[in-house]
Write a protein that holds these residues in place. Structure first.
Motif, PDB file in Angstrom:
ATOM      1  N   ARG A   4      18.714 -19.888  48.257  1.00 17.63           N
ATOM      2  CA  ARG A   4      17.526 -20.185  49.055  1.00 17.63           C
ATOM      3  C   ARG A   4      16.543 -21.108  48.329  1.00 17.63           C
ATOM      4  O   ARG A   4      15.336 -20.851  48.276  1.00 17.63           O
ATOM      5  N   LEU A  36      11.347 -22.776  55.049  1.00 19.84           N
ATOM      6  CA  LEU A  36      12.421 -21.835  55.371  1.00 19.84           C
ATOM      7  C   LEU A  36      13.355 -21.558  54.187  1.00 19.84           C
ATOM      8  O   LEU A  36      14.316 -20.802  54.328  1.00 19.84           O
ATOM      9  N   ALA A  37      13.077 -22.163  53.031  1.00 18.77           N
ATOM     10  CA  ALA A  37      13.903 -21.946  51.840  1.00 18.77           C
ATOM     11  C   ALA A  37      15.372 -22.325  52.087  1.00 18.77           C
ATOM     12  O   ALA A  37      16.294 -21.556  51.824  1.00 18.77           O
ATOM     13  N   LEU A  61      22.635 -11.035  53.653  1.00 24.85           N
ATOM     14  CA  LEU A  61      22.019 -12.233  53.062  1.00 24.85           C
ATOM     15  C   LEU A  61      22.442 -13.477  53.829  1.00 24.85           C
ATOM     16  O   LEU A  61      21.646 -14.386  54.074  1.00 24.85           O
ATOM     17  N   LYS A 120      20.747 -13.603  57.216  1.00 20.53           N
ATOM     18  CA  LYS A 120      19.368 -14.095  57.091  1.00 20.53           C
ATOM     19  C   LYS A 120      19.327 -15.619  56.974  1.00 20.53           C
ATOM     20  O   LYS A 120      18.453 -16.273  57.550  1.00 20.53           O
ATOM     21  N   LEU A 121      20.280 -16.171  56.247  1.00 20.28           N
ATOM     22  CA  LEU A 121      20.323 -17.633  56.110  1.00 20.28           C
ATOM     23  C   LEU A 121      20.541 -18.282  57.484  1.00 20.28           C
ATOM     24  O   LEU A 121      19.863 -19.237  57.869  1.00 20.28           O
ATOM     25  N   LYS A 124      19.884 -16.948  60.411  1.00 19.24           N
ATOM     26  CA  LYS A 124      18.706 -16.725  61.262  1.00 19.24           C
ATOM     27  C   LYS A 124      17.613 -17.750  60.939  1.00 19.24           C
ATOM     28  O   LYS A 124      16.928 -18.247  61.828  1.00 19.24           O
ATOM     29  N   ASP A 125      17.464 -18.059  59.659  1.00 15.33           N
ATOM     30  CA  ASP A 125      16.461 -19.054  59.287  1.00 15.33           C
ATOM     31  C   ASP A 125      16.897 -20.459  59.692  1.00 15.33           C
ATOM     32  O   ASP A 125      16.079 -21.280  60.088  1.00 15.33           O
ATOM     33  N   ASP A 175      15.955  -7.078  57.519  1.00 18.79           N
ATOM     34  CA  ASP A 175      14.512  -7.325  57.445  1.00 18.79           C
ATOM     35  C   ASP A 175      13.881  -6.776  56.174  1.00 18.79           C
ATOM     36  O   ASP A 175      12.887  -7.309  55.682  1.00 18.79           O
ATOM     37  N   PRO A 203      14.353  -8.893  50.601  1.00 14.74           N
ATOM     38  CA  PRO A 203      13.596 -10.113  50.313  1.00 14.74           C
ATOM     39  C   PRO A 203      14.435 -11.335  50.676  1.00 14.74           C
ATOM     40  O   PRO A 203      15.676 -11.265  50.668  1.00 14.74           O
ATOM     41  N   MET A 204      13.753 -12.433  50.976  1.00 21.40           N
ATOM     42  CA  MET A 204      14.474 -13.637  51.373  1.00 21.40           C
ATOM     43  C   MET A 204      15.448 -14.118  50.293  1.00 21.40           C
ATOM     44  O   MET A 204      16.540 -14.570  50.579  1.00 21.40           O
ATOM     45  N   MET A 205      15.014 -14.003  49.023  1.00 18.17           N
ATOM     46  CA  MET A 205      15.876 -14.449  47.938  1.00 18.17           C
ATOM     47  C   MET A 205      16.822 -13.320  47.540  1.00 18.17           C
ATOM     48  O   MET A 205      16.434 -12.162  47.565  1.00 18.17           O
TER      49      MET A 205
END
Ligand SMILES: Cc1ncc(C[n+]2csc(CCOP(=O)(O)OP(=O)(O)O)c2C)c(N)n1
Ligand code: SF4
Ligand code: SF4
Ligand SMILES: [Mg+2]
Lengths: 384, 99, 299
Positions: A97, A155-156, A216, A219-220, A222-223, B16, B19-21
């Motif tokens: 990210r 958005l990293a 993980l 999430k990527l 989704k972003d 959710d 953490p993002m990282m």
């Protein structure tokens, strides 16, 4: 301020105006001028950055990753073989990210050695989790670098800003250089929520079991799905400050078009010559130039193409054993849409073979004279 | 770093919460490596010359010092036997672990 | 029980490596990290490529160290560290020591290009190679740090490794870096001192730490420290420092050099060796030792 500059220098100016803090790069034709100008800018302090003259593109991307995780804004540029050498690290950047921004000059992959343009280098990195922006003018290159930093950092997700070898990288055009203070207003300093520092120690990228890896990646994705809206939003913001809108696609006379030529990169402008000629002879033609390829802007592509009777996609790339990559993706975007619009997939200009107005005339002639394509790949200009 | 007793393995229940990282947010203290042990070190403190060598060579930070004497932390001691091997007066013996 | 005396502690009590980690019993790599971090203190960041330590630290979202880690690509420890250093300076931190912490495979083999690049540029990083003489993480395959004669899963006993260990310190010395040193987990005070010294030097520093691996060497876990001592006494792995590629300092001048046999006997990886093979190894050790003495005398 207006200045005549080559596409490569537009990348350098974009990075300079974005106040990149760490640059690590390795020379490769046709990218060299990007890093030459940036080293000059670092040397004369036009840009306050560390320029790491690494021993390979692999180390260039590794150093960018290392710098980015500390919270520094990071830029590099490469092409073809260099991009391929970075491949593993592209995943490290996106999976980690890190909003690295990279210029890539589209050059054909060896062997045989070729320094001329096609898109197989960047499209081979399609699934690495990087955003991809395909540019068609030097102005767009400069503007897009700045926008890419903004979207990436929000958005990293890392970004690739892509331009054709020579037809853009070495072509001189007038470019409006935005005012630095206004760019600062548009692009605030990079302040990531987490970074590599003893003040807040974390171990990044540790061994991740099936218990968590999936999430993980979810999430990527989704972003990534948030990107199209953010590009439109930041593009409008850019327009407010600098008078130029930066969107997902660039459509030309598509509103009432019955036949739409889909292109990317500089071929887009050549297509417009053909569109104008067709319009002159009474054929309602239009051109949709794909600017953002990853994430794929499904919604706008569907909205624009579903009004057409026929779609012709011109690819300067090939997925061996399949067909042109933009054609594949356009077909997938149109799947299930009303009308069952036939998509004609053309491949042209591999290895830097010119794509001329005549090439587009050929594309148009074929498309107009057939109800459906006879083949998945229709070759333009190949000596069969 | 969390205290030993409240060290818990972290398992996220939803994306959710994460953490993002991809990064650590807790220590490994939840992982009681004492369960790996087949043999356990026992220190005959009356013979200990307080040289600190067992403390120094324990790869698992499992020998503490309390009241100027070595104490084994059986929650984490993996039973490698280095402390017993290196003790210059051989006051540490490895004994079969009762399971 | 109470004793009058105080415990003798030859190293600081502060620990930055924590219990509960995933190192095997008696792992030398674990000890190497423990001592190293005692010398470095909290203002340290580690770049760790694929290697046992990528696992030892613990799985996501946990870590057993109290200093931050960036796990990076196998071949990219040095180049990542270079980027981290540049980045930290740009965000206003010029105090933190940036460390690349890699195994022998990540150093002698796949990461050598990046390491050479960083060393030639004299990037301000401290590169540590903990050497367990094979690719342990992937199940004990040979590396170019594996010594002559050793069994690994890719050098079976019938075709044991037929080449001597690569001389990484000579390679690093050829880069004229300001400071490099060898160390062993069995001489923690020496290791500590060298790590401290390396921390205080600007430019590329290189530490090569001997780190016995019971699992990969087929040795008893309790012998790990003993093995790390024997290699110093039989001169297989001498302790020395090099400054600017030229000034050699021998830290332990072994007078009564031990034969290598006892060392080999403690490890299953050498069990198949015949006296002739051992003779070849002994001669190699003797030659290396004589060469090192000469370099030390010359500087
Ligand atoms: C590019 C790449 N190739 C191969 C691997 C697989 N791999 C992971 S660790 C490792 C060996 C590591 O050996 P070394 O550096 O000596 O560290 P050790 O495991 O012995 O501590 C290998 C081959 C990888 N992660 N990345
Ligand atoms: S047996 Fe090993 S892990 Fe246990 S206390 Fe002794 S040295 Fe430490
Ligand atoms: S395999 Fe060897 S180096 Fe790796 S954790 Fe186990 S003992 Fe340590
Ligand atoms: Mg190894």
């Amino acid at each position: 301020m207006k200045k005549v500059m080559m596409g490569n220098h537009a990348l350098s100016y974009g990075a300079m105006l974005s106040r990149a803090q760490v640059i690590a790069a390795y020379p490769i034709t046709p990218q060299t001028q990007v890093v030459e100008l940036l080293s000059e800018m670092c040397a004369d302090k036009t840009l306050n950055a560390k320029f790491i003259k690494v021993e390979s593109e692999h180390s260039a991307m590794a150093a960018c990753i290392g710098a980015s995780i500390t919270g520094a804004r990071t830029f590099t540029a490469t092409s073809a073989q260099g991009l391929a050498l970075m491949h593993e690290l592209l995943h490290w950047a996106s999976g980690g990210r890190l909003p690295v921004v990279m210029g890539n000059i589209n050059r054909s992959m060896a062997p045989g050695w070729s320094i001329w343009t096609d898109q197989n280098d960047s499209l081979s990195e399609r699934d690495t989790g990087w955003m991809q922006f395909y540019c068609a003018s030097n102005q767009e290159v400069l503007d897009t670098v700045i926008q890419a930093f903004k979207v990436s950092e929000t958005l990293a997700i890392p970004s690739m800003v892509i331009l054709d070898a020579f037809t853009l990288s070495h072509t001189y055009e007038v470019v409006d250089i935005p005012d630095k203070a206004k760019v600062d207003e548009y692009l605030p300093p990079f302040k990531p929520p987490y970074r590599l520092t003893p003040d807040d120690p974390h171990a990044f990228n540790g061994l991740t079991s099936p218990e968590h890896y999936f999430e993980l990646r979810y999430k990527l994705q989704k972003d990534m799905e948030k990107v199209p809206a953010l590009i439109e939003e930041t593009g409008r913001e850019y327009e407010k400050l600098f008078g130029r809108y930066l969107g997902l696609v660039d459509d030309y006379l598509c509103d009432d078009a019955e036949i739409i030529l889909v292109t990317s990169g500089t071929a887009g402008y050549t297509a417009r010559v053909a569109v104008d000629e067709l319009r002159g002879s009474g054929v309602k033609a239009g051109n949709l130039r794909m600017k953002v390829f990853r994430p794929f802007p499904f919604e706008v592509v569907q909205r624009i193409l579903k009004r057409a009777k026929k779609v012709a996609v011109v690819d300067r790339n090939i997925s061996y054993g399949h067909h042109g990559i933009f054609a594949q993706e356009v077909k997938s975007a149109l799947y299930g849409q009303a009308g069952d619009i036939p998509v004609f997939g053309f491949i042209a200009g591999l290895g830097g073979r010119d794509i001329t107005p005549a090439s587009f005339r050929e594309v148009v002639d074929y498309t107009l004279s057939h109800d459906i394509p006879e083949d998945n790949i229709l070759w333009i200009g190949v000596k069969k | 770093m969390p205290k030993k007793k409240d060290a818990k393995k972290i398992v996220f229940q939803s994306a959710d919460e994460m953490p993002m990282m991809p990064m650590s947010i807790g220590s490994m203290l939840y992982n009681k490596t004492g369960s790996w042990r087949n043999i356990r070190p026992e220190i005959r403190l009356e013979d200990c010359i307080q040289c600190g060598i067992c403390w120094k060579f324990c790869p698992d930070m499992s020998i503490g010092i309390e009241n100027e004497l070595p104490v084994v932390d059986y929650d984490y001691c993996k039973g490698c036997g280095i402390c017993a091997e290196e003790c210059p007066v051989k006051c540490i013996v490895m004994v079969e672990e009762r399971k | 029980m109470k004793k009058e005396k105080k415990m003798t502690l030859t190293l600081p009590v502060e620990e930055y490596a924590g219990s509960g980690n995933l190192a095997c019993q008696g792992c030398g790599a674990g000890l190497a990290m423990r001592y190293f971090l005692k010398a470095m203190g909290p203002r340290t960041v580690l770049c760790i490529p694929a290697c046992c330590w990528a696992v030892i630290d613990g799985p996501y979202p946990h870590s057993s160290l109290s200093v931050p880690i960036y796990h990076c690509a196998f071949e990219a420890a040095a180049s990542t560290a270079t980027g981290v250093k540049a980045g930290l300076e740009m965000v206003g931190d010029d105090k933190t020591t940036v460390v690349a912490w890699a195994g022998d495979g990540g150093t002698f083999d796949i990461g050598l290009q990046a390491l050479s690049g960083a060393a030639e540029r004299n990037d301000d990083i401290l590169y540590v190679c903990y050497d367990n003489e094979a690719y342990m993480n992937t199940g004990i395959q040979r590396s170019s740090a594996t010594p002559y004669g050793a069994w690994t899963t890719t050098t079976p006993v019938k075709f044991f490794k037929n080449q001597p260990k690569k001389d990484i310190n000579a390679i690093m010395a050829a880069h004229r870096i300001p400071y490099q040193a060898t160390a062993s987990i069995s001489y923690p005070e020496d290791l500590f001192k060298k790590a401290k010294k390396a921390k205080g030097v600007k430019g590329t520093r290189f530490l090569h730490i001997y780190a016995p691996c019971p699992t990969g060497w087929k040795s008893r876990p309790e012998d790990a420290v003993k093995l790390g001592r024997m290699v110093i006494q039989n001169c297989i792995f001498p302790l020395y420092e090099i400054e600017y590629g030229e000034k050699y300092t021998l830290n332990i001048k072994v007078k009564d050099k031990k034969p290598i046999n006892d060392y080999l006997k403690l490890q299953g990886r050498f069990r198949h060796l015949k006296p002739d093979d051992i003779q070849i190894m002994q001669e190699e050790v003797d030659r290396n030792w004589a060469r090192l003495l000469k370099k030390c005398e010359a500087s």
